[in-house]
Design an enzyme around this catalytic site. Structure first.
Site, PDB file in Angstrom:
ATOM      1  N   PRO A   1       0.812  -1.219   0.000  1.00  0.00           N
ATOM      2  CA  PRO A   1       0.000   0.000   0.000  1.00  0.00           C
ATOM      3  C   PRO A   1       0.845   1.269   0.000  1.00  0.00           C
ATOM      4  CG  PRO A   1      -0.756  -1.536   1.693  1.00  0.00           C
ATOM      5  CD  PRO A   1       0.565  -2.051   1.187  1.00  0.00           C
ATOM      6  N   CYS A   2       0.304   2.340  -0.555  1.00  0.00           N
ATOM      7  CA  CYS A   2       0.926   3.657  -0.487  1.00  0.00           C
ATOM      8  C   CYS A   2       0.494   4.303   0.823  1.00  0.00           C
ATOM      9  CB  CYS A   2       0.495   4.521  -1.670  1.00  0.00           C
ATOM     10  SG  CYS A   2       1.287   6.140  -1.703  1.00  0.00           S
ATOM     11  N   GLN A   3       1.443   4.533   1.715  1.00  0.00           N
ATOM     12  CA  GLN A   3       1.139   5.078   3.029  1.00  0.00           C
ATOM     13  C   GLN A   3       2.131   6.179   3.372  1.00  0.00           C
ATOM     14  OE1 GLN A   3       1.619   1.001   4.490  1.00  0.00           O
ATOM     15  NE2 GLN A   3      -0.380   1.144   5.465  1.00  0.00           N
TER      16      GLN A   3
END
Length: 406
Positions: free
Chosen positions: A86-88
């Site tokens: 995920p992009c976090q």
């Protein structure tokens, strides 16, 4: 060198299916798929039904556990580590115990990848993320990707990356994703690439350029990563372009133009005549669809009292048959602006996509997710998936690279 893979954040198996389609001897030694907060792990169950389970070095099953609880040393050895993470928010800080240690933002899955790289030292890695990774966060553009590059550099990897629009390379969906190829500098490939001119590697000789052909690079720019990952988190900002290369802490990047191939149109993947439940029959819902897809100018007020106008342009309604579909989201088939609406080829009536059509958009086999999961979850899993043929393209080049390793 053995063709072995460890697949993280595996979903319903897009990476594995992409390599299996090569039929060149790739074997998955371990995988991990766990959906936080889900009472039923539908994606993990789908993966196992297609591929079976994988035990760790103790002979135990932990593929459906939270990856943060998995003992990394017990993951079986592998040549290639893959995963769509995920992009976090990737911000970090020094640990209290040691100024040399770092502590990543809690819950960020990148740090699990880093821990596995430290434990298992895979020679090669392929990771997938959203295209905005290169520009996040908004207040410090490029910091998050800079942290990832810094981590890989510290672990003696070089990196190639590309933002790939799958439709440009023959897929049925205009899906833009960042692909990251990392390799140990000690590998034969790493030794060859370090003597290449960065512009030539990015445009001609690297794995990304070979798998996804582009025109020659222009406007190449570079920067040097800070020596310390925490310093990268605190101060680094850089405008990454859609292609690039990092070696020994020096980053080279350039905007590139793809050499376009003939895509698959949305019309080519549609089923002819489907169940009545997929059609838009209610006039109230039709009016809502028209509103959601149409242009809008809505007065709004921010928390600080600032008044502004929210604007958005129209989306084609219905979606045209003669071009690839738009990016599919996890909300596909629900009543929202991003859901595809098509004219059925047989009846001429408007409807949503079917689960099989969603699978075709991502390049999976028909009924791949027809493993007992609810229909809504079939769309969710496809919205989370990657475009399988893009993995196969990279795998073909990696096969050649592996053949040249000792």
């Amino acid at each position: 060198m053995e063709k072995t893979i460890c697949e993280l954040f595996a979903g319903v198996g897009g990476f594995r299916l992409g390599f299996d389609r090569l039929n060149t001897g790739w074997k998955t030694t371990w995988f991990s798929q766990w959906e936080p907060g889900a009472s039923k792990q539908w994606a993990h169950e789908c993966y196992v039904k297609h591929f079976g389970e994988c035990t760790d070095l103790k002979g135990e099953l932990h593929t459906g556990d939270d990856i943060s609880t998995v003992e990394k040393d017990l993951i079986p050895p592998h040549t290639l580590l893959v995963g769509g993470f995920p992009c976090q928010d990737y911000s970090v800080a020094h640990t209290l115990a040691s100024s040399k240690g770092i502590e990543g933002k809690k819950g960020v899955l990148w740090w699990q990848i880093r821990d596995i790289l430290i434990a298992k030292k895979a020679p090669f890695c392929i990771f997938e993320n959203v295209d905005r990774l290169l520009k996040s966060p908004a207040k410090q553009r490029g910091r998050d990707f800079g942290i990832i590059l810094s981590c890989l550099n510290d672990l003696d990897y070089s990196v190639e990356w590309r933002v790939v629009n799958a439709a440009i390379y023959g897929a049925a969906q205009r899906r833009r994703r960042t692909f990251i190829f990392a390799y140990k500098n000690s590998s034969a490939y790493g030794q060859r690439m370090k003597s290449e001119a960065p512009s030539h590697l990015i445009s001609k000789t690297g794995l990304m350029a070979t798998a996804f052909p582009i025109k020659d690079t222009t406007k190449l720019k570079s920067t040097t990563l800070p020596k310390d990952i925490v310093e990268t988190s605190d101060t680094f900002a850089f405008l990454f372009s859609n292609a690039g290369y990092m070696h020994d802490g020096i980053v080279y990047t350039a905007p590139v133009t793809e050499i376009e191939e003939t895509p698959i149109s949305l019309g080519e993947i549609l089923e002819h005549g489907v169940d009545e439940s997929f059609y838009i029959t209610d006039e109230t819902r039709m009016a809502r669809w028209i509103y959601l897809k149409g242009p809008k100018k809505i007065p709004r007020k921010a928390a600080n009292g600032h008044e502004y106008t929210f604007s958005e342009g129209p989306i084609a309604f219905p979606d045209p048959w003669d071009r690839p579909g738009r990016t599919m989201l996890t909300s596909e088939s629900t009543l929202n602006r991003s859901t595809h609406i098509v004219t059925d080829p047989k009846t001429g009536r408007l409807r949503t996509l079917t689960p099989i059509e969603a699978e075709r958009l991502q390049g999976f086999d028909d009924n791949w997710t027809n493993t007992g999961m609810p229909q809504r979850m079939r769309f969710f899993c496809m919205g989370n998936a990657l475009v399988v043929p893009m993995i196969t393209r990279m795998g073909k080049i990696l096969d050649i690279i592996i053949e040249q390793e000792p």
